[in-house]
Design a protein around this motif. Sequence first.
Motif, short mmCIF file in Angstrom:
data_model
loop_
_atom_site.label_atom_id
_atom_site.label_comp_id
_atom_site.label_asym_id
_atom_site.label_seq_id
_atom_site.Cartn_x
_atom_site.Cartn_y
_atom_site.Cartn_z
N PHE A 186 0.83 -1.19 0.00
CA PHE A 186 0.00 0.00 0.00
C PHE A 186 0.87 1.25 0.00
O PHE A 186 0.55 2.25 -0.67
CB PHE A 186 -0.93 0.01 1.21
CG PHE A 186 -1.80 1.24 1.28
CD1 PHE A 186 -2.82 1.44 0.36
CD2 PHE A 186 -1.58 2.21 2.25
CE1 PHE A 186 -3.61 2.59 0.40
CE2 PHE A 186 -2.36 3.36 2.30
CZ PHE A 186 -3.38 3.54 1.38
N ALA A 187 1.98 1.21 0.74
CA ALA A 187 2.90 2.34 0.72
C ALA A 187 3.49 2.54 -0.68
O ALA A 187 3.67 3.68 -1.13
CB ALA A 187 4.02 2.12 1.74
N LEU A 188 3.79 1.44 -1.37
CA LEU A 188 4.28 1.53 -2.75
C LEU A 188 3.23 2.17 -3.65
O LEU A 188 3.53 3.06 -4.46
CB LEU A 188 4.64 0.13 -3.26
CG LEU A 188 4.96 0.00 -4.75
CD1 LEU A 188 6.22 0.77 -5.10
CD2 LEU A 188 5.11 -1.47 -5.13
N TYR A 189 1.99 1.71 -3.50
CA TYR A 189 0.89 2.27 -4.31
C TYR A 189 0.72 3.76 -4.03
O TYR A 189 0.69 4.58 -4.95
CB TYR A 189 -0.40 1.52 -3.99
CG TYR A 189 -1.64 2.19 -4.53
CD1 TYR A 189 -2.05 1.97 -5.85
CD2 TYR A 189 -2.40 3.05 -3.74
CE1 TYR A 189 -3.18 2.60 -6.36
CE2 TYR A 189 -3.53 3.68 -4.24
CZ TYR A 189 -3.91 3.45 -5.55
OH TYR A 189 -5.02 4.08 -6.05
N ALA A 190 0.62 4.12 -2.75
CA ALA A 190 0.38 5.52 -2.39
C ALA A 190 1.53 6.42 -2.82
O ALA A 190 1.32 7.54 -3.30
CB ALA A 190 0.15 5.62 -0.88
N GLY A 191 2.76 5.94 -2.68
CA GLY A 191 3.91 6.74 -3.10
C GLY A 191 3.93 6.97 -4.60
O GLY A 191 4.26 8.06 -5.07
N THR A 192 3.56 5.94 -5.36
CA THR A 192 3.52 6.09 -6.82
C THR A 192 2.45 7.08 -7.24
O THR A 192 2.67 7.93 -8.12
CB THR A 192 3.26 4.72 -7.48
OG1 THR A 192 4.26 3.79 -7.05
CG2 THR A 192 3.29 4.84 -8.99
N VAL A 193 1.29 7.00 -6.61
CA VAL A 193 0.21 7.94 -6.92
C VAL A 193 0.64 9.37 -6.62
O VAL A 193 0.41 10.30 -7.41
CB VAL A 193 -1.06 7.57 -6.13
CG1 VAL A 193 -2.12 8.66 -6.26
CG2 VAL A 193 -1.62 6.24 -6.62
#
Length: 229
Positions: A186-193
């Motif tokens: 989720f941190a990977l997803y949020a950081g990419t967004v």
Amino acid sequence: MLAGLAALAGACGPKEAVAPRPAAAAPPREAARVAHSGARREDLRLIPAEAYLRTYLRLFGGLTLAEAERRARGNDGAALFDAWQDYLAALGLPDYRLDLPRATQTNALMLAAFERLGIALCDRALEHDLKAKERVPIERRFIFAFDLPGQELDEAAFAPRFDVLHRTFLSYPARLAPPDREEKFFALYAGTVTRHRAKGAARSRFSPAEAGWAAVCYGLVRHPEFHLY
């Protein structure tokens, strides 16, 4: 004759009762104790290249090698995917024309091939599943068998969608994975967004949310559990 009558009379007489005798108690035995060892019995091994290719083609919709190559290249030519002949030896398959044996250990070229193939799979699957002009039914999607919500995605909404991808690539529910895996993805997803929404960010064919899910896909298709057993 008299002997026969005597035997017959004895057979017809009452049976002699035999009193049971108590069985001798068995000596107590100490229960066996086996020490449990948490040591790994055997090192992890790389799955054969043939198994990787079968899985890759199945994830691409059950295509042949030639069909998967055409779909992976798309309209970008070799920008995203070159040709299978450039990858097969790198994946570990032997090439008897060049007297190259089968590779049994990973190397930098093999890891680069895994990365390139994984990115091609995730990007083309996202274009097919989420960016088609007409909505693709869930059951006909390759990888992203879910819809993106219109509002901001929090961790609670991320979890069931991540579970779909986790089952697709790693073949078991995300709840059985290490406890912090979902949090890290989720941190990977949020950081990419966040990076795709930032002012001055490079242009992308994907929206910030789509880029976030593509990054999650990249992480799972390159995960050690996808390549080792």
